[in-house]
Scaffold this active site. Structure first.
Site, PDB file in Angstrom:
ATOM      1  N   PRO A 275     -11.121  -1.723  -1.155  1.00 50.67           N
ATOM      2  CA  PRO A 275     -12.247  -1.971  -0.259  1.00 50.67           C
ATOM      3  C   PRO A 275     -11.820  -2.840   0.921  1.00 50.67           C
ATOM      4  O   PRO A 275     -11.130  -3.839   0.741  1.00 50.67           O
ATOM      5  CB  PRO A 275     -13.270  -2.706  -1.128  1.00 50.67           C
ATOM      6  CG  PRO A 275     -12.699  -2.819  -2.479  1.00 50.67           C
ATOM      7  CD  PRO A 275     -11.330  -2.247  -2.491  1.00 50.67           C
ATOM      8  N   GLU A 276     -12.190  -2.434   2.118  1.00 51.64           N
ATOM      9  CA  GLU A 276     -11.876  -3.190   3.339  1.00 51.64           C
ATOM     10  C   GLU A 276     -13.188  -3.772   3.873  1.00 51.64           C
ATOM     11  O   GLU A 276     -14.223  -3.669   3.226  1.00 51.64           O
ATOM     12  CB  GLU A 276     -11.185  -2.266   4.357  1.00 51.64           C
ATOM     13  CG  GLU A 276      -9.915  -1.618   3.776  1.00 51.64           C
ATOM     14  CD  GLU A 276      -9.213  -0.658   4.720  1.00 51.64           C
ATOM     15  OE1 GLU A 276      -9.331  -0.823   5.944  1.00 51.64           O
ATOM     16  OE2 GLU A 276      -8.537   0.261   4.229  1.00 51.64           O
TER      17      GLU A 276
ATOM     18  N   ARG B 131      -8.477  -1.368 -12.616  1.00 52.07           N
ATOM     19  CA  ARG B 131      -7.072  -1.794 -12.644  1.00 52.07           C
ATOM     20  C   ARG B 131      -6.900  -3.304 -12.822  1.00 52.07           C
ATOM     21  O   ARG B 131      -5.782  -3.790 -12.890  1.00 52.07           O
ATOM     22  CB  ARG B 131      -6.378  -1.299 -11.371  1.00 52.07           C
ATOM     23  CG  ARG B 131      -6.309   0.244 -11.359  1.00 52.07           C
ATOM     24  CD  ARG B 131      -5.661   0.784 -10.129  1.00 52.07           C
ATOM     25  NE  ARG B 131      -4.280   0.359  -9.989  1.00 52.07           N
ATOM     26  CZ  ARG B 131      -3.482   0.678  -8.968  1.00 52.07           C
ATOM     27  NH1 ARG B 131      -3.959   1.438  -7.993  1.00 52.07           N
ATOM     28  NH2 ARG B 131      -2.246   0.271  -8.911  1.00 52.07           N
TER      29      ARG B 131
END
Ligand SMILES: [Zn+2]
Length: 274
Positions: A2-3, A112
């Protein structure tokens, strides 16, 4: 990962739902996600405290708590924060932390498990190096064309690696850097000090525009991103180069090229971007 637009999309949802609610109970299924406190310290600092405000700088979410300590979160690759109102279903797969609130609950999920949570002082420096050294946010008024131009003059790095560096401008990652360089018609291989004034202004406009469009479309979902209500973003439909290697450039039809640059997969049009 996510940016800025994805994290801002999450922030807006959480800001609409969390302020005024108190954290009643915290269940931590994976303590190592909390980087600077034990599970006990973490829960003790936040329990029975009210959430005041949800802010964002770069890709960090800052949950202001009514007390001496607040909560800083970086979602990294696959972290997700979702607010659920009752009635609750079962916990989603890969859920790692549950914040039971006075009304509803906030879930931190992470496939993750590379995300990070920190307890930080509610005012002043946080002690989290990546946060305390952030440059101006890509959507803030502090990020100006003049600032960008000044920074570019001082370095011979490639523009791709410059824009990924969060101390220069906060919030960009691989997707929006590739898209901004395409919009500004600059090759990712260009050395920063070789970028002139006019081109720097064009780049500044492009960075701001791709970030704002990303926010308008609720973020980009390539694989994992979901917003604060658990829904996918829509901006992937507007990408011009990212993830489009071998497909025609939307402007000139030349095949989009994929290279490794600054250790990152990089997409660009060899005809449009000079
Ligand atoms: Zn092209």
């Amino acid at each position: 990962m996510p940016e800025l637009p994805e994290v801002e999309t999450v922030r807006r949802y959480l800001q609409n739902h969390l302020p005024g609610k108190s954290i009643q109970q915290i269940e931590i299924f994976l303590p190592r996600l909390i980087k600077n406190a034990t599970s006990q310290q973490f829960a003790a600092a936040l329990k029975n405290k009210k959430i005041k405000k949800v802010e964002r700088r770069g890709k960090y979410l800052f949950l202001h708590i009514d007390g001496p300590q607040s909560l800083l979160i970086h979602l990294r690759m696959t972290g997700r924060l979702v607010y659920e109102e009752e009635p609750f279903s079962v916990l989603p797969r890969f859920n790692r932390i549950v914040f039971q609130l006075t009304q509803g609950r906030m879930l931190y999920g992470d496939v993750r498990t590379l995300g990070c949570l920190w307890l930080i002082p509610s005012v002043g420096l946080t002690g989290v190096k990546g946060y305390d050294t952030l440059g101006p946010d890509g959507t803030s008024p502090d990020f100006t064309a003049a600032y960008l131009r000044q920074k570019l003059k001082d370095t011979t790095r490639t523009i791709k690696s410059f824009l990924l560096d969060q101390t220069n401008v906060a919030g960009l990652g691989n997707i929006y850097v590739d898209e901004a360089l395409f919009a500004a018609r600059i090759t990712p291989l260009r050395r920063c000090n070789r970028i002139g004034k006019e081109t720097a202004v064009r780049l500044h406009d492009a960075v701001v525009r791709v970030l704002e469009e990303g926010i308008v479309h609720g973020g980009t979902t390539i694989r994992d991103f979901i917003n604060g209500s658990g829904k996918e973003g829509q901006n992937q439909q507007n990408l011009c180069v990212y993830g489009r290697e071998g497909r025609p450039c939307p402007v000139c039809g030349t095949k989009i090229v994929y290279i490794k640059l600054a250790g990152r997969g990089t997409h660009y049009c060899p005809h449009c971007q000079k």
